[in-house]
Design a protein around this motif. Structure first.
Motif, short mmCIF file in Angstrom:
data_model
loop_
_atom_site.label_atom_id
_atom_site.label_comp_id
_atom_site.label_asym_id
_atom_site.label_seq_id
_atom_site.Cartn_x
_atom_site.Cartn_y
_atom_site.Cartn_z
N UNK A 481 0.82 -1.21 0.00
CA UNK A 481 0.00 0.00 0.00
C UNK A 481 0.86 1.26 0.00
N UNK A 482 2.08 1.17 0.50
CA UNK A 482 2.94 2.35 0.58
C UNK A 482 3.44 2.79 -0.80
N UNK A 483 3.32 1.93 -1.82
CA UNK A 483 3.74 2.29 -3.17
C UNK A 483 2.56 2.97 -3.87
N UNK A 484 2.18 4.14 -3.36
CA UNK A 484 0.95 4.78 -3.82
C UNK A 484 1.04 5.23 -5.27
N UNK A 485 2.13 5.84 -5.65
CA UNK A 485 2.25 6.34 -7.02
C UNK A 485 2.16 5.21 -8.04
N UNK A 486 2.81 4.09 -7.75
CA UNK A 486 2.77 2.96 -8.66
C UNK A 486 1.36 2.39 -8.76
N UNK A 487 0.68 2.26 -7.64
CA UNK A 487 -0.68 1.72 -7.68
C UNK A 487 -1.61 2.65 -8.45
N UNK A 488 -1.43 3.98 -8.29
CA UNK A 488 -2.26 4.93 -9.04
C UNK A 488 -1.98 4.84 -10.53
N UNK A 489 -0.70 4.65 -10.88
CA UNK A 489 -0.35 4.52 -12.29
C UNK A 489 -1.00 3.29 -12.91
N UNK A 490 -1.03 2.19 -12.18
CA UNK A 490 -1.65 0.97 -12.69
C UNK A 490 -3.16 1.17 -12.87
N UNK A 491 -3.80 1.83 -11.90
CA UNK A 491 -5.23 2.10 -12.03
C UNK A 491 -5.52 2.99 -13.24
N UNK A 492 -4.65 3.98 -13.47
CA UNK A 492 -4.85 4.88 -14.61
C UNK A 492 -4.73 4.12 -15.92
N UNK A 493 -3.80 3.18 -15.99
CA UNK A 493 -3.65 2.39 -17.21
C UNK A 493 -4.88 1.52 -17.46
N UNK A 494 -5.43 0.95 -16.40
CA UNK A 494 -6.62 0.12 -16.55
C UNK A 494 -7.80 0.95 -17.04
N UNK A 495 -7.88 2.21 -16.55
CA UNK A 495 -9.03 3.05 -16.91
C UNK A 495 -9.00 3.50 -18.37
N UNK A 496 -7.89 3.28 -19.07
CA UNK A 496 -7.81 3.70 -20.47
C UNK A 496 -8.63 2.81 -21.39
N UNK A 497 -9.02 1.63 -20.93
CA UNK A 497 -9.83 0.74 -21.77
C UNK A 497 -11.24 1.27 -21.87
N UNK A 498 -11.71 1.52 -23.09
CA UNK A 498 -13.06 2.04 -23.34
C UNK A 498 -13.93 0.96 -23.94
N UNK A 499 -15.21 1.01 -23.58
CA UNK A 499 -16.18 0.08 -24.15
C UNK A 499 -17.00 0.78 -25.21
N UNK A 500 -17.02 0.28 -26.46
CA UNK A 500 -17.91 0.89 -27.47
C UNK A 500 -19.36 0.73 -27.05
N UNK A 501 -20.19 1.74 -27.28
CA UNK A 501 -21.58 1.68 -26.82
C UNK A 501 -22.39 0.68 -27.62
N UNK A 502 -23.50 0.26 -27.03
CA UNK A 502 -24.44 -0.62 -27.73
C UNK A 502 -25.19 0.18 -28.80
N UNK A 503 -25.63 -0.52 -29.84
CA UNK A 503 -26.36 0.14 -30.92
C UNK A 503 -27.76 0.55 -30.45
N UNK A 504 -28.22 1.72 -30.91
CA UNK A 504 -29.55 2.20 -30.60
C UNK A 504 -30.30 2.49 -31.90
N UNK A 505 -31.61 2.27 -31.87
CA UNK A 505 -32.45 2.57 -33.04
C UNK A 505 -33.02 3.97 -32.84
N UNK A 506 -32.61 4.91 -33.69
CA UNK A 506 -33.03 6.28 -33.53
C UNK A 506 -33.59 6.82 -34.84
N UNK A 507 -34.37 7.92 -34.72
CA UNK A 507 -34.89 8.62 -35.89
C UNK A 507 -33.96 9.78 -36.18
N UNK A 508 -33.41 9.84 -37.38
CA UNK A 508 -32.38 10.80 -37.71
C UNK A 508 -32.80 11.61 -38.93
#
Length: 962
Positions: A481-508
């Motif tokens: 737990x004392x390696x705070x900067x490293x743990x924050x860096x790992x969390x930031x790297x994980x957060x870079x993964x994005x999920x493409x949204x599901x398709x929606x049926x819309x009137x355009x």
């Protein structure tokens, strides 16, 4: 214990007990001892014991290899291999919130004779080693491929000379299917500096057989995460689209697979689970042609996976079964997995604590069953080792492993020692990381102990989670737990993964020019009729999100039709696909590998000239200009290196290699390349003067087959043609003066002088022959004896083929040079006189002809022709309205045919640029035609520079029979 000992490095005494100092390195081969001095980012050091056979690594800026288009390193070391994906395609992914332990081994390779792939062309011989006959080269090739684990040696073998490269197949296997062309003996090292290799876009690789090292720069890693290795191939996950790619690190070949978005939604919403691939749990598989991933295992604990002989095998825990995961049996289903063998239960109640691992060793599949201390006969953790016979399903006990330290296994213990050495000879285990722990599970107690050992690197490579973060496993198997900067860096790297949204049926509401239309789902109504061009078929449906990305697939297809309907700006299409993932997913790639589709060629772009006497192929960049929108782009093209530009056709660049005389067709915006045979035999046929060899006009047309292109080249009095599959160029015209060539509707047409016939050059008629050229039309002779002075030019204008017949001043009715203009009807062979071009302006020359709209380029005059007069004015404007001609270069001549009289008059006009583009010889030298149509003797430096450029063209030697 079996196996030779190895001398320890000077720093080993501070952190290893006596056993580790003598047995932690490579076997006694004299390559690298106990410590592999992996260079940290910014420096490089040499491996102890390596000085006797190779120089130490130099500084990072000099040690890193430079890769050619074929993947051949110019110096240095080499690269990588690992574990959990299928040996060929498809690949298999195993997901869960646990980790997997696998084995890395260093083992000597036995020579096996492997039949070399068939060669496409015979070897060409020259003096020295290049003169080896083809059968000898094939024999050497078999020996190189027989090692089975060093594709870099094969690339270096092909890079020796053109002859060896010509008679051996390319290592760039587009399917990545051939196991001999994979870097199987290479593993990826870790720098241990907490910098992710995919963020740095480079991976240091290490050959486990030769101890060779290479740091490879891979721009393909940008915006991706490395989720696994298999047979040296790198498996990537895109951060935004979740698409999966398989990358060959040395040849840069990429195979694309479907996105994992649906899999991520199935396993849960936590990003930590999504990046924890290659561990136990559900197993999915896909092939490149699939649209989604298939579930092949659910709710059965897959402990270890191995790609072996093209299939994927796994061990199940706690049932201790060895099963075949992929290909699945017909009908699929979790309950229908093929059970290969049952690992014997030797320890009763301890079966739930046993951990069976699969590993390939020396061409055999082994299973190592690790049992807990309470079940070990000699105390500590123990192993049961078996060889798996796939056909019979037998497990043969293995007592001896002649490898690494010698008959030993390296592994880690969860919540215990990160590096443990277990001897199969004595059954004893030893903690090798005892003196190099940087923390006590709470706080840091010492700095990193470097250099790292070979065992440290290989065990880190087997623990992908730590390797991917740029951390050495024996240091960061637990992060306090004392390696705070490293743990924050790992969390930031994980957060870079994005999920493409599901398709929606819309009137355009989709609006354009003067009308609009409502679209809902798959319906669209338009208030005005438009000409629709059928879009290429889409492979995947569009995925929708908020905003413009939510357009339904049919609306995107409609917009795509409008973009492609212009027919002259592939850059707009590339920009259209770059708007968002959804638009890109439902439209085909512009990278047509055959260059056959005319809609995907940059037909509206012409190449400008900087006028600085620097060749574009030497500068490796070309400034392009769109004749419809006046847009300019300067494109950097490394593919021009060691080539000469010999022509343009439909915006495609035609190149000639200076050494091999091979011809290539390059798309300047997508960088797709199509290779054609060398022109060496043609050059020998036309004569020995290099000036004649570079006096080429080349055009691209459709090939005889429906999925390829052809190139037609014109020399003085001779015309040749070839397709990508040909081994040599075919003569299609001899001793008939071809004045002007045009690629039109997939064929090549030409005008002959002085007969003034319009003929079809390519494809030639069946049976070939010069006398059998198909005559399309005969240009009328209106001027009697002046027929020998007439010059007929072919040009495409507004989708029509026109012929402009220029007649000399004595035959001109209104004085000066005149033109007879006709539209060519290919079917009937008629020539229809054309009196007016409307807003079109023609630029004519025997190298190239061009038609542009004066409405788009207001500085030009419509219904006119721009041309040059030999030994006269370089820029002449001829008006079809009045029949008069005007000299436009009168006040911008820089010399008087003898000496310079004024500096270059700048800026150049659009007419200057377009006429220079039509005169290829001056354009290729980086000279404006209106300034240098004649080069006086007083311009000595320039004339010497042009001669030097011509002399760079080399002729490959003739083959010799030896």
């Amino acid at each position: 214990m079996c196996g030779g000992s190895a001398a320890a490095s000077p720093l080993a005494d501070e952190r290893r007990p006596p056993l580790a100092r003598t047995r932690a390195g490579l076997p006694s081969r004299g390559l690298a001892r106990t410590r592999a001095n992996l260079p940290s980012r910014g420096r490089a050091t040499a491996s102890p014991g390596a000085d006797a056979r190779r120089p130490a690594l130099c500084a990072r800026t000099r040690a890193f290899p430079v890769w050619t288009s074929e993947g051949l390193p110019s110096r240095g070391r080499a690269a990588a291999c690992p574990v959990w994906s299928s040996g060929g395609l498809p690949c298999v992914v195993c997901t869960d919130n646990n980790f997997i332990s696998i084995f890395a081994e260093v083992e000597e390779n036995k020579w096996r004779h492997v039949k070399a792939p068939p060669s496409k062309r015979p070897a060409r011989a020259s003096d020295g080693w290049a003169s080896l006959p083809t059968d000898i080269v094939d024999l050497v090739l078999r020996r190189v491929l027989a090692g089975g684990d060093d594709i870099v040696d094969y690339i270096a073998f092909r890079g020796v000379c053109f002859n060896w490269r010509a008679c051996t197949p390319s290592p760039r296997d587009p399917t990545l299917r051939d196991p001999r062309l994979r870097p199987r003996g290479w593993v990826a090292l870790c720098d241990g500096d907490a910098v992710r290799p995919d963020d740095a876009c480079e991976i240091p690789f290490f050959n486990t057989r030769t101890a060779r090292r290479i740091r490879v720069h891979l721009p393909e890693l940008r915006r991706h995460r490395i989720v696994g290795f298999s047979d040296g191939l790198v498996i990537l996950l895109h951060l935004s689209t979740t698409a999966v790619r398989v990358l060959h690190p040395f040849t840069r070949v990429v195979v694309d697979l479907p996105p994992l978005a649906s899999v991520f939604r199935d396993i849960g919403r936590w990003k930590e689970h999504r990046l924890n691939i290659s561990s136990r749990g559900r197993v999915f598989a896909a092939e490149p042609d699939d649209t989604d991933w298939k579930l092949i295992n659910r709710n059965r604990d897959v402990w270890s996976m191995l790609s072996f002989q093209g299939n994927v095998y796994a061990t199940l825990s706690p049932s201790k079964e060895i099963v075949q995961l992929y290909p699945p049996p017909l009908g699929g289903g979790d309950s229908q997995l093929v059970v290969i063998a049952q690992i014997p239960n030797m320890f009763g109640d301890h079966i739930h604590f046993c951990q069976p691992f699969l590993v390939e060793s020396g061409g055999r599949m082994l299973v190592a069953d690790r049992y807990p201390p309470a079940a070990a006969e000699l105390g500590g953790v123990g192993y049961g080792l078996y060889e798996v016979h796939l056909r019979s399903g037998e497990l043969i006990p293995v007592k001896d492993l002649p490898s690494l330290m010698g008959n030993s296994i390296y592994f880690s213990v969860k919540n215990g020692s990160p590096v443990v050495l277990h001897s199969l000879t004595t059954g004893l285990s030893e903690d090798l990381a005892k003196h190099c722990q940087i923390h006590n599970m709470v706080d840091r107690i010492r700095p990193s102990v470097r250099p790292f050992t070979i065992a440290d690197h290989l065990l880190t490579y087997c623990h992908h989670s730590e390797w991917a973060q740029g951390l050495m496993f024996h240091e960061y198997h637990h992060i306090p737990e004392s390696f705070k900067e490293l743990r924050e860096s790992i969390r930031a790297n994980i957060s870079k993964l994005r999920m493409p949204p599901r398709a929606k049926r819309q009137l355009v509401l989709l609006a354009w020019g003067g009308g609009c239309g409502w679209a809902a789902g798959n319906q669209c109504r338009s208030s005005e009729s438009r000409r629709h061009v059928k879009a290429p078929p889409s492979k995947r449906p569009a995925r929708a999100s908020d905003g413009w990305a939510s357009l339904p697939t049919d609306i995107v297809d409609l917009v795509l039709c409008r973009v492609l309907a212009g027919g002259d700006d592939i850059v707009d299409y590339i920009a259209f696909r770059g708007v968002c993932f959804n638009w890109r997913a439902c439209t085909p790639s512009p990278r047509d590998p055959t260059l056959r589709d005319p809609r995907l060629r940059p037909r509206g772009w012409v190449a400008l000239c900087d006028g600085d006497a620097v060749r574009p192929d030497d500068a490796c960049e070309i400034p392009f200009f769109n004749t419809r929108t006046a847009r300019r782009i300067r494109v950097h093209l490394p593919e021009l290196r060691r080539h000469r530009i010999v022509g343009f056709s439909d915006g495609l660049v035609i190149l000639l290699h200076l050494s091999t005389t091979a011809v290539r067709v390059l798309h300047p915006f997508t960088c797709v390349v199509v290779d054609l045979p060398p022109l060496a035999s043609v050059f020998r046929d036309i004569g020995r003067w290099k000036e004649h060899r570079l006096n080429i006009s080349a055009v691209v047309c459709g090939a005889k087959s429906a999925n390829s292109i052809a190139v037609v080249v014109r020399f003085p009095w001779k015309v040749f043609g070839a397709e990508p599959d040909d081994t040599d160029w075919k003569l299609i015209n001899r001793n008939r003066d071809v004045w002007s060539m045009l690629s039109f509707q997939g064929n090549v047409y030409a005008t002959l002088s002085p007969s003034k016939e319009i003929v079809q050059l390519y494809p030639p008629p069946l049976g070939g022959g010069d006398s059998q050229l198909v005559v399309i039309a005969q240009i009328p002779n209106m001027f009697g004896d002046h027929i020998h002075f007439c010059q007929p030019f072919l040009v495409e204008s507004g989708g029509r083929m026109l012929v402009a017949d220029r007649y000399p001043p004595a035959a001109a009715e209104l004085g000066g040079v005149g033109y007879g203009l006709y539209e060519v009807h290919l079917r009937s062979g008629e020539l229809i006189p054309v009196k007016c071009l409307g807003d079109r302006a023609l630029f004519l020359n025997c190298d190239r002809c061009l038609s542009v709209s004066a409405r788009d380029l207001p500085s030009l005059m419509g219904n006119s022709i721009y041309f040059s007069v030999k030994n006269g004015s370089p820029v002449v404007l001829h008006s079809l309205t009045t029949g008069l001609s005007e000299d436009l270069a009168k006040h911008c001549q820089i010399h008087n045919m003898v000496d310079r009289i004024r500096p270059s008059v700048r800026p150049f006009t659009i007419a200057d640029h377009l006429l220079t583009y039509c005169h290829h010889s001056e354009w290729a030298q980086g000279l404006m035609f209106h300034e240098y149509h004649h080069i006086p003797e007083s311009f000595k430096e320039l004339r010497e520079s042009i001669r030097a450029n011509i002399s760079k063209l080399r002729m490959p030697p003739r083959a010799k029979r030896q």
